[in-house]
Design a protein around this motif. Structure first.
Motif, mmCIF file in Angstrom:
data_model
loop_
_atom_site.group_PDB
_atom_site.id
_atom_site.type_symbol
_atom_site.label_atom_id
_atom_site.label_comp_id
_atom_site.label_asym_id
_atom_site.label_seq_id
_atom_site.Cartn_x
_atom_site.Cartn_y
_atom_site.Cartn_z
ATOM 1 N N ARG A 162 10.314 7.658 -4.595
ATOM 2 C CA ARG A 162 9.280 7.576 -3.572
ATOM 3 C C ARG A 162 8.791 6.135 -3.408
ATOM 4 N N GLU A 163 8.497 5.489 -4.538
ATOM 5 C CA GLU A 163 7.965 4.120 -4.497
ATOM 6 C C GLU A 163 8.970 3.174 -3.835
ATOM 7 N N VAL A 223 8.162 3.669 -0.173
ATOM 8 C CA VAL A 223 6.836 3.357 0.368
ATOM 9 C C VAL A 223 6.350 1.959 -0.002
ATOM 10 N N LYS A 270 3.698 0.118 2.394
ATOM 11 C CA LYS A 270 2.316 -0.170 2.005
ATOM 12 C C LYS A 270 2.028 -1.646 2.172
ATOM 13 N N LYS A 297 -1.130 2.796 5.231
ATOM 14 C CA LYS A 297 -1.845 3.271 4.050
ATOM 15 C C LYS A 297 -1.984 4.783 4.017
ATOM 16 N N GLY A 298 -1.946 5.419 5.191
ATOM 17 C CA GLY A 298 -2.202 6.855 5.255
ATOM 18 C C GLY A 298 -1.220 7.649 4.403
ATOM 19 N N LYS A 299 -1.743 8.542 3.562
ATOM 20 C CA LYS A 299 -0.901 9.301 2.660
ATOM 21 C C LYS A 299 0.065 10.205 3.436
ATOM 22 N N ALA A 300 -0.469 10.831 4.475
ATOM 23 C CA ALA A 300 0.357 11.751 5.252
ATOM 24 C C ALA A 300 1.497 10.994 5.925
ATOM 25 N N GLU A 301 1.152 9.857 6.492
ATOM 26 C CA GLU A 301 2.167 9.062 7.176
ATOM 27 C C GLU A 301 3.258 8.601 6.202
ATOM 28 N N LEU A 302 2.834 8.172 5.008
ATOM 29 C CA LEU A 302 3.809 7.715 4.019
ATOM 30 C C LEU A 302 4.735 8.863 3.598
ATOM 31 N N GLU A 303 4.116 10.039 3.337
ATOM 32 C CA GLU A 303 4.911 11.205 2.960
ATOM 33 C C GLU A 303 5.953 11.524 4.026
ATOM 34 N N ASP A 311 9.607 11.529 -7.908
ATOM 35 C CA ASP A 311 8.913 10.636 -8.824
ATOM 36 C C ASP A 311 9.791 10.198 -9.987
#
Ligand SMILES: Nc1ncnc2c1ncn2[C@@H]1O[C@H](COP(=O)(O)OP(=O)(O)OP(=O)(O)O)[C@@H](O)[C@H]1O
Ligand SMILES: [Mg+2]
Lengths: 295, 267
Positions: free
Chosen positions: B118-119, B122, B126, B131-137, B158
């Motif tokens: 994931r990292e 993202v 980032k 920054k939005g969590k939903a958008e990143l997901e 992860d």
């Protein structure tokens, strides 16, 4: 003589050499611990020293050693981090860089007693700071910086080039790539280096005799205001460390049990240094697993 | 002994007629110090198509490709023009970080970050202010699906990216690039470190991706060029010798150098 036979003989010789090294180490450790540990007690670890005879506990010295270590690291880690990053990532391959590298090499090969005398003349005498924790910390920084800088530079350089390209190709700046991608990968190596150097700093005596001083005034452990003269955190008070104490007890100690005292203090010192080494391993592995997310 | 081919006799089409171009180079020259590694490359890359760059080792394919998103900055001197949306991005004052977000790159050796899957995706997002969590997901999911990796890793986002196989790592690198939502995707021999099965997967991925992106791929593998690309450029000793539709190049090469290279009697 066949290749197999040569191989066999070489293997035997190499194993013998390794065994000899390990043997010497174990003998040394065992000797110091057996001689010293029986005399280590809680009152010895926390008690105060009689200023005249050198007899008594090592509580203040033990605290001084750790305090000096923390101060030294607070000064030297940021500087060597900056220098290491510069050398690994930004320095061009030219005469100026090689001059910097030779300077670092020379600094790392200065005898610690010379560094101590320099600290004595400059900070203690010229700047009139006197024998103090801060003078000692600066002297130890001189002695610590080159090794730490080297270690940080090497840890960073060991990170594959293609990691940098990956960062840059995603539109990250060089600095962001460095801090966010390269540094975390290098961190376990850097931390291992820091902890190992902490062990060296902790055991250092020669550079401190003339800078942090040879007296351990009893401090008031209830007073944590660094500005107060009696506070243990006051950076301007003289602070004999454990290693200096061992040296002093052995050379001019008047206590009847001086040899027992120094043996016990040596055992404590050795255990502390061993813990630093062990800590370096554990922490390095732990951080590696953390940053790479591998379980 | 290497055969001598005339650099005068080239067959370079422009492809500018009925398609719009994602980017184009004009008189592109690259120098590594005194080594003139790329001569006068004039190539245009049609939008939403795959273009292959082929040629022998050392012919300048990577050199050319890396110039397109300014990855040669600080390594080589690049002169000439690189047109992208009517801007010459080879100008010194363009924002190279911005350019690289529009023109992504995947390298020969998979180079995932030593971070979780994931990292990997993202981190750069980032850094670019998303920054939005939903958008990143959402970006993680779409990019991994785009790179045909989602089904294999959706339960282990992860876990360390370093624990993936080489082929999965390379598809993760593709996902990481397309998560930036670039326009153009540059790939430098993306399959050379992969086994045949992973190679097929990456190729299928690219064929899907061309619907959204314009792709330029360097490859040593002529079958691969034939399978995935619409047009193909043949490089030789720092010169573009032929640039024609892939079908033409493989069935009816226009000049002796290409004929020899394709028939395997090169050099
Ligand atoms: N970083 C560099 N510094 C100096 N010269 C370079 C560098 N990279 C490439 N070159 C030179 O540029 C020329 C073209 O190299 P390039 O890597 O572009 O070839 P290539 O077609 O990608 O080859 P390959 O198929 O082996 O990857 C070669 O002569 C090479 O020596
Ligand atoms: Mg190449």
């Amino acid at each position: 003589m066949g290749a197999k036979r040569t191989d066999f003989i070489a293997t035997v010789i190499i194993n013998l050499i390794v065994a000899a090294v390990v043997g010497i180490l174990i003998f040394l450790l065992a000797y110091i611990l057996i001689a010293g540990l029986p005399h280590v007690s809680w009152s010895f670890l926390t008690g105060t020293t009689d200023a005249f005879s050198g007899a008594g506990g090592i509580g203040v010295q033990l605290f001084n050693s750790f305090y000096l270590l923390v101060l030294t690291m607070l000064i030297s880690i940021p500087i060597s981090l900056g220098a290491g990053i510069y050398l690994a990532e930004y320095a061009k391959d030219n005469w100026r860089t090689s001059l910097i590298r030779s300077a670092i090499e020379v600094l790392s090969s200065l005898p610690s007693v010379v560094v101590g005398l320099f600290g004595f003349l400059l900070f203690v005498v010229k700047f009139k700071i006197g024998f103090s924790v801060i003078s000692g910390a600066i002297a130890l920084t001189f002695f610590n910086l080159p090794l730490l800088t080297r270690n940080i530079e090497e840890s960073l350089s060991a990170v594959p080039r293609n990691q940098r390209e990956a960062g840059l190709s995603l539109g990250l700046s060089k600095w962001k790539t460095e801090i966010g991608i390269i540094l975390p990968v290098a961190l376990p190596g850097i931390v291992t280096g820091i902890v190992l150097s902490a062990g060296r700093v902790f055991g250092e005596a020669a550079a401190l005799i003339y800078t942090a001083g040879q007296s351990a005034p009893v401090t008031n452990f209830a007073d944590w205001n660094p500005m107060d003269a009696a506070s243990p955190l006051n950076p301007f008070r003289p602070a004999e460390t454990l290693a200096v104490h061992i040296w002093k007890v052995n050379t001019e100690g008047l206590a009847s049990n001086a040899s027992q005292l120094s043996a016990a203090a040596s055992a404590v010192l050795i255990i502390a240094v061993l813990l630093f080494n062990l800590g370096a391993r554990v922490l390095g592995n732990f951080l590696y697993r953390r940053v790479t997310a591998s379980k | 002994m290497l055969k001598q081919y005339s650099f005068e006799k080239t067959a370079v089409q422009t492809f500018a007629g009925n398609v719009s171009l994602a980017m184009r180079t004009e008189n592109l020259q690259v120098f590594y110090g005194a080594n003139h590694a790329m001569h006068d490359a004039d190539l245009g890359f049609p939008k939403n198509q795959i273009t292959a760059l082929i040629g022998a080792s050392g012919s300048g394919k990577s050199t050319y490709l890396r110039s397109l998103n300014r990855m040669n900055d600080g390594i080589a001197t690049v002169t000439g023009k690189i047109w992208y949306h009517d801007v010459d991005i080879n100008e010194p004052n363009v924002n190279i970080y911005e350019i690289r977000r529009h023109i992504g790159m995947v390298f020969q050796r998979p180079n995932p970050f030593a971070k979780s899957i994931r990292e990997n995706i993202v981190y750069a997002l980032k850094a670019n202010g998303i920054k939005g969590k939903a958008e990143l997901e959402e970006r993680v999911e779409t990019s991994l699906k785009g790179a045909a990796l989602w089904d294999e890793v959706k339960d282990s986002l992860d876990k360390s990216a370093l624990a993936l196989s080489g082929g999965q790592q390379q598809r993760l690198c593709i996902a990481r690039s397309i998560a930036m939502e670039p326009d153009v995707l540059l790939l430098d021999e993306p399959c050379s470190a992969l086994d045949p099965i992973s190679t097929v997967k990456v190729e299928e991925t690219l064929l899907q991706l061309q619907k959204k992106y314009s792709i330029i791929i360097v490859t040593h593998n002529m079958q691969q060029a034939a399978r995935v690309s619409s047009q193909c450029a043949f490089f030789h000793l720092g010169h573009v010798m032929e640039y024609t539709p892939t079908a033409t190049m493989f069935s009816n090469p226009q000049i002796p150098a290409t004929q020899d290279y394709i028939s395997g009697s090169f050099g």
